[in-house]
Write an enzyme that holds these catalytic residues in place. Structure first.
Site, PDB file in Angstrom:
ATOM      1  N   TYR A 156       0.790  -1.057  -0.192  1.00  0.00           N
ATOM      2  CA  TYR A 156       0.019   0.138   0.018  1.00  0.00           C
ATOM      3  C   TYR A 156       0.731   1.306   0.049  1.00  0.00           C
ATOM      4  O   TYR A 156       1.852   1.234   0.680  1.00  0.00           O
ATOM      5  CB  TYR A 156      -0.648   0.115   1.284  1.00  0.00           C
ATOM      6  CG  TYR A 156      -1.850   1.241   1.433  1.00  0.00           C
ATOM      7  CD1 TYR A 156      -2.863   1.396   0.626  1.00  0.00           C
ATOM      8  CD2 TYR A 156      -1.580   2.252   2.270  1.00  0.00           C
ATOM      9  CE1 TYR A 156      -3.828   2.718   0.749  1.00  0.00           C
ATOM     10  CE2 TYR A 156      -2.221   3.287   2.628  1.00  0.00           C
ATOM     11  CZ  TYR A 156      -3.272   3.622   1.749  1.00  0.00           C
ATOM     12  OH  TYR A 156      -4.154   4.504   1.674  1.00  0.00           O
ATOM     13  N   ASP A 253       9.421   2.651  -0.593  1.00  0.00           N
ATOM     14  CA  ASP A 253       8.353   3.337   0.568  1.00  0.00           C
ATOM     15  C   ASP A 253       8.630   2.792   1.972  1.00  0.00           C
ATOM     16  O   ASP A 253       8.114   1.700   2.354  1.00  0.00           O
ATOM     17  CB  ASP A 253       6.999   2.872  -0.192  1.00  0.00           C
ATOM     18  CG  ASP A 253       5.862   3.668   0.863  1.00  0.00           C
ATOM     19  OD1 ASP A 253       6.335   4.390   1.754  1.00  0.00           O
ATOM     20  OD2 ASP A 253       4.686   3.491   0.491  1.00  0.00           O
ATOM     21  N   LYS A 281       4.715   8.102   9.238  1.00  0.00           N
ATOM     22  CA  LYS A 281       4.445   7.601  10.359  1.00  0.00           C
ATOM     23  C   LYS A 281       5.187   7.684  11.604  1.00  0.00           C
ATOM     24  O   LYS A 281       5.153   8.777  12.178  1.00  0.00           O
ATOM     25  CB  LYS A 281       4.169   5.983  10.039  1.00  0.00           C
ATOM     26  CG  LYS A 281       3.126   5.904   9.154  1.00  0.00           C
ATOM     27  CD  LYS A 281       2.321   4.539   9.096  1.00  0.00           C
ATOM     28  CE  LYS A 281       1.554   4.429   8.240  1.00  0.00           C
ATOM     29  NZ  LYS A 281       0.049   4.235   8.408  1.00  0.00           N
TER      30      LYS A 281
HETATM   31  C1  LIG Z   1       3.800   1.859   3.295  1.00  0.00           C
HETATM   32  C2  LIG Z   1       2.836   3.075   3.226  1.00  0.00           C
HETATM   33  N1  LIG Z   1       3.017   3.924   2.321  1.00  0.00           N
HETATM   34  C3  LIG Z   1       2.097   5.121   2.215  1.00  0.00           C
HETATM   35  C4  LIG Z   1       1.118   5.097   3.139  1.00  0.00           C
HETATM   36  C5  LIG Z   1       0.418   6.385   3.137  1.00  0.00           C
HETATM   37  O1  LIG Z   1       0.443   7.103   4.316  1.00  0.00           O
HETATM   38  P1  LIG Z   1      -0.600   8.245   4.617  1.00  0.00           P
HETATM   39  O2  LIG Z   1      -1.750   7.335   5.456  1.00  0.00           O
HETATM   40  O3  LIG Z   1       0.141   8.938   5.687  1.00  0.00           O
HETATM   41  O4  LIG Z   1      -1.044   8.917   3.690  1.00  0.00           O
HETATM   42  C6  LIG Z   1       0.876   4.248   4.000  1.00  0.00           C
HETATM   43  C7  LIG Z   1      -0.033   4.298   5.154  1.00  0.00           C
HETATM   44  O5  LIG Z   1      -0.637   3.359   5.747  1.00  0.00           O
HETATM   45  C8  LIG Z   1       1.754   3.105   4.171  1.00  0.00           C
HETATM   46  O6  LIG Z   1       1.716   2.031   4.994  1.00  0.00           O
END
Ligand SMILES: Cc1ncc(COP(=O)(O)O)c(C=O)c1O
Length: 448
Positions: A156, A253, A281
Site C-alpha cells: 500500500y 516506501d 508515520k
Molecule cells: C507503506 C505506506 N506508504 C504510504 C502510506 C500512506 O500514508 P498516509 O496514510 O500518511 O497518507 C501508508 C499508510 O498506511 C503506508 O503504510
C-alpha cells in the site's frame, strides 16, 4: 476497567459493555460518512477511544486496553511521549506557521535525516505518506521521461490514483487490476503494473515487454500492509541492479519501516540504497509529517529552478518538525530499538509455542517491533500465499483479544506494533490473553 482487571475476567464469557462508545459512533455517522475520516477506521466492535498514554488507550466507557494498533504504526515511542510533547509545547510557545523561507527546525531535522538515512542526500517535507509517494512517482516520471510504474500486490502506498490498487485483493482479482476506488483516471490505472512481491523474474519480463516505458519501481521493503512478508535474499538487490541497468528510479516506501526498524530505515539494515525514499508515520511519533528524500540530482528537480512542482501550505510545520526532532533524539542512543526488538522476539517465540500447544496451524511472522500471527503454514513469500490464511480465525481471535483488553485491529492481515512504552509485563499479559482468546475463538468457530 483496567487491562489487569479485564485479565481476571478473561475466563468468563466477557462481553464488552460499550454504551457510550456505541452512542458516539452512531452520532458520528450522522455527520461523517460511515462515522470515520479514514476508510480502515470503520471496524467492529465499534469503540470510541477518548484517552491515550504510553502503551494504553481508554474507550469512552472507561475500559483500558494495551494498544498494538498504534494509530496504524506511528506511535513508536508510545502515546503522548513526554519528551515529544514537551518539545512540541515549547515550540508552540515560540513559533507557529509563518510560511516564508525555511523554518529553523526544518534545517535541523533535514540534517538529522541526511545523517541517518543512507539514501537521503536531500530532504523535502510534506504532511502524509500519500503525498510523499505521489511526489516520488511524479519525480520518477519527470526524471526518466517515462510513464509506467511497477508496484507489488499487497503493498500500500497511499490513496492517489497511481497506487491505490491491489492491496488486500480478493482471490479472483489477484493477477488483474484491482482498483480500490471509483473515480480513478483510467490512464493512471493503465500505467501502473502490478507484480508479485519477491518475484524478480516477473520484473525482468515486465522490463523486456515494456522496453523504454518504465519510470520506476515502488515497493514496501517489508509489505507490512499485509502483515509481515520478508524480502527473499537477492530480491531487493536484484531490483537495484535492474534499476541501474535500465536507468529507472527505485523508490523504497519506508513510511512504515522507516524509523520503526532502524533510525536509518530498513534500507540501512539491508545495506541497499534506493534513489528515492518516502518516510512518514513513526518519524514524528504520531504528529502529521512525511518526507521525500533521495539522490541530489533527482531531488533538485523539485527545488526552485527545477521543473517538478512541489508545494504545500503546511509543509514543514514547526509543530510536526518539533515532534520529529524530539523523536529522532529519543531514537539516537539505540535503547528504544533494543527494547522493542527484544519484546518483539519474545512475543513471536511465545506466540509460536502457544499455537503449537493448542494445535493451531499458525505462522507467527514479524520483524523487530512488528508481529502478526497468520493462521496458516509457511511458505509465505507473497500475497497469493496469504490467501490460505484462516481469515475467520484471524478476525475472531482479535475480537476475543479486544474483549480481554488487548487492542489489535480486527481486520484481516493487519500487523501489530510494539512501542518503547510497552513493558515485558505487557507482553506477558498479552500472551496469557492470547492463549485464552485462541481457545475461545476455536470454540466460537467450532474448530477442532
Ligand atoms: C507503506 C505506506 N506508504 C504510504 C502510506 C500512506 O500514508 P498516509 O496514510 O500518511 O497518507 C501508508 C499508510 O498506511 C503506508 O503504510
Amino acid at each position: 476497567m483496567s487491562a489487569q482487571a479485564l485479565e481476571k475476567k478473561s475466563s468468563e464469557n466477557y462481553e464488552p459493555e460499550s454504551p457510550v462508545s456505541l452512542a458516539l459512533a452512531d452520532r458520528a455517522k450522522k455527520f461523517l460518512p460511515g462515522g470515520v475520516s479514514s476508510g480502515n477506521r470503520s471496524v467492529t466492535p465499534e469503540i470510541v477511544f477518548v484517552r491515550s498514554l504510553g502503551a494504553r488507550i481508554w474507550d469512552a466507557d472507561g475500559k483500558e486496553y494495551i494498544d498494538y494498533h498504534a494509530g496504524f504504526g506511528p506511535l513508536l515511542l508510545g502515546h503522548n511521549n513526554p519528551a515529544v510533547n514537551s518539545f512540541v509545547k515549547s515550540t508552540m510557545d515560540t513559533i507557529d506557521l509563518v510560511g516564508v523561507g525555511p523554518a529553523e527546525l526544518e534545517i535541523k531535522v533535514a540534517e538529522k535525516i541526511t545523517r541517518h538515512v543512507p539514501s537521503a542526500k536531500k530532504v523535502l517535507f510534506c504532511n502524509s505518506g500519500s503525498e510523499a509517494t505521489y511526489h516520488a512517482i511524479r519525480l520518477a516520471r519527470a526524471f526518466t521521461g517515462r510513464h509506467r510504474i511497477i508496484k507489488f500486490q499487497g503493498c500500500y502506498h497511499g490513496w492517489h490514483d497511481s497506487v491505490i490498487m491491489n492491496v488486500v485483493s480478493p482471490a479472483d482479482k489477484v493477477g488483474f487490476k484491482d482498483p480500490l476506488s471509483a473515480g480513478m483516471l483510467p490512464g493512471a490505472l493503465d500505467n501502473t503494473i502490478v507484480l508479485d512481491f519477491n518475484d524478480l523474474n516477473q520484473v525482468e519480463n515486465t522490463m523486456k515487454k515494456n522496453k523504454g516505458e518504465i519510470a520506476g519501481i515502488i515497493l514496501e521493503l517489508i509489505p507490512h500492509n499485509i502483515g509481515c512478508i520478508m524480502p527473499k535474499p537477492g530480491f531487493v538487490g536484484g531490483l537495484r541492479e535492474i534499476a541501474d541497468r535500465e536507468g529507472i528510479v527505485l523508490i523504497f516506501d519506508e513510511v512504515i519501516t522507516g524509523f520503526r526498524h532502524d533510525i536509518g530505515g530498513f534500507q540501512k539494515i539491508l545495506g541497499i540504497t534506493p534513489d528515492i525514499t518516502t518516510l512518514g508515520k513513526a518519524m514524528a511519533n504520531g504528529y502529521p509529517i512525511a518526507a521525500v528524500v533521495g539522490r541530489e540530482d533527482i531531488m533538485n528537480r523539485m527545488g526552485p529552478g527545477g521543473d517538478v512542482f512541489f508545494a504545500g501550505t503546511y509543509n514543514g510545520h514547526p509543530v510536526s518538525l518539533a515532534a520529529c526532532l524530539a523523536t529522532i533524539q529519543e531514537l539516537e542512543p539505540g535503547r528504544v530499538h533494543e527494547h522493542i526488538f527484544a519484546l518483539g522476539n519474545m512475543m513471536r517465540k511465545e506466540m509460536t509455542n502457544i499455537c503449537d500447544d493448542l494445535h493451531i496451524e499458525a505462522t507467527v511472522a514479524g520483524f523487530g517491533s512488528v508481529f502478526v500471527t497468520y493462521f496458516m503454514k509457511p511458505p509465505i513469500e507473497n500475497y497469493t500465499d496469504l490467501l490460505r490464511n484462516n481469515k475467520s480465525l484471524f478476525i475472531e481471535y482479535r475480537k476475543q483479544m479486544i474483549k480481554r483488553g488487548i487492542y489489535m485491529l480486527p481486520v484481516n492481515l493487519k500487523r501489530n506494533h510494539i512501542s518503547a512504552a510497552h513493558s515485558k509485563e505487557d507482553v506477558e499479559i498479552t500472551l496469557r490473553q492470547s492463549r485464552d482468546s485462541l481457545e475461545a475463538a476455536k470454540n466460537s468457530l467450532k474448530l477442532q
